[in-house]
Design an enzyme around this catalytic site. Sequence first.
Site, PDB file in Angstrom:
ATOM      1  CG  ASP A  37      41.126  22.231  65.253  1.00  0.00           C
ATOM      2  OD1 ASP A  37      41.288  21.368  64.378  1.00  0.00           O
ATOM      3  OD2 ASP A  37      40.004  22.519  65.739  1.00  0.00           O
ATOM      4  CG  ASP A  64      36.589  21.964  60.656  1.00  0.00           C
ATOM      5  OD1 ASP A  64      36.093  22.739  59.840  1.00  0.00           O
ATOM      6  OD2 ASP A  64      37.116  20.884  60.346  1.00  0.00           O
TER       7      ASP A  64
HETATM    8  C1  BG6 Z   1      37.450  18.026  62.202  1.00  0.00           C
HETATM    9  C2  BG6 Z   1      36.033  18.333  62.631  1.00  0.00           C
HETATM   10  O1  BG6 Z   1      38.176  19.206  62.090  1.00  0.00           O
HETATM   11  O2  BG6 Z   1      37.441  17.378  60.921  1.00  0.00           O
HETATM   12  C3  BG6 Z   1      35.217  17.055  62.638  1.00  0.00           C
HETATM   13  O3  BG6 Z   1      36.049  18.885  63.935  1.00  0.00           O
HETATM   14  C4  BG6 Z   1      35.284  16.380  61.264  1.00  0.00           C
HETATM   15  O4  BG6 Z   1      33.881  17.356  62.983  1.00  0.00           O
HETATM   16  C5  BG6 Z   1      36.735  16.136  60.882  1.00  0.00           C
HETATM   17  O5  BG6 Z   1      34.585  15.127  61.280  1.00  0.00           O
HETATM   18  C6  BG6 Z   1      36.882  15.521  59.485  1.00  0.00           C
HETATM   19  O6  BG6 Z   1      36.425  16.456  58.547  1.00  0.00           O
HETATM   20  P1  BG6 Z   1      36.242  16.195  57.017  1.00  0.00           P
HETATM   21  O7  BG6 Z   1      36.140  17.581  56.434  1.00  0.00           O
HETATM   22  O8  BG6 Z   1      37.476  15.465  56.526  1.00  0.00           O
HETATM   23  O9  BG6 Z   1      35.023  15.380  56.831  1.00  0.00           O
HETATM   24 MG    MG Z   2      38.183  21.721  65.891  1.00  0.00          MG
END
Ligand code: BG6
Ligand code: MG
Length: 220
Positions: free
Chosen positions: A9, A11
């Site tokens: 993963d 984030d």
């Molecule tokens: C995930 C995060 O990796 O990505 C979430 O943990 C986030 O918090 C999701 O909402 C979508 O991210 P993005 O960058 O497309 O807004």
């Molecule tokens: Mg994550």
Amino acid sequence: MKISAVIFDLDGVIVSTDEYHYQAWKEISDQENIYFDREINETLRGVSRMESLDIILSRSDRRYNDNEKQLLALRKNEIYCKLLNNLSPNNILPGVINLLLRLKARDIKVAIGSSSKNTPFILQQIGLTSNFDAIADGNSIKNSKPDPEVFLLAADMMGVTPMVCAVIEDAQAGIDAAKAAGMKAVGIGSASTCLNADLKLKDLTNLDIDQLLDVNELRS
Ligand code: BG6
Ligand code: MG
């Protein structure tokens, strides 16, 4: 049989973007007069942008139409992307580079499996784009975690079957997605308390690579 591919993963596993997500959602919530705090932000871990917005808007007395929701999500992303400009290789989480090097030395394939549509930008900012054999992200899937789609896509892109994949995740939704994909699930940080994680760790610094790659090692 051994694990021959590891899906990370992004984030909360490769890089910590929690604070930036928090600041951007906080600005949107304040503007709309909706209560939002860090505890609520924690529940958005691994959840897609639009689903996160729905969770935030559920605390409002007001109903939002699709057009309004699209505009709020767009605005949130503008604020978030401005903050992402501050990201650099210094923000790579502890243990990540070392693990990537050790996996490469053992010829283990590595991929990203993330719900984020900002994955290409984040990887570019931290200088890791070329370190992965495959990148499956929010731009290439219809169903977000806990649906297994993003991990199944990552496995397919690497040319391996799900049963030889291990997923490293920091969110319950991600652990559920990994298990639904038929993969080994490693929970780190917030996901180290997930009951259905096969391995549970504080972070990646003390990861035993043999334990990670052992398909039979299903409980720690
Ligand atoms: C995930 C995060 O990796 O990505 C979430 O943990 C986030 O918090 C999701 O909402 C979508 O991210 P993005 O960058 O497309 O807004
Ligand atoms: Mg994550």
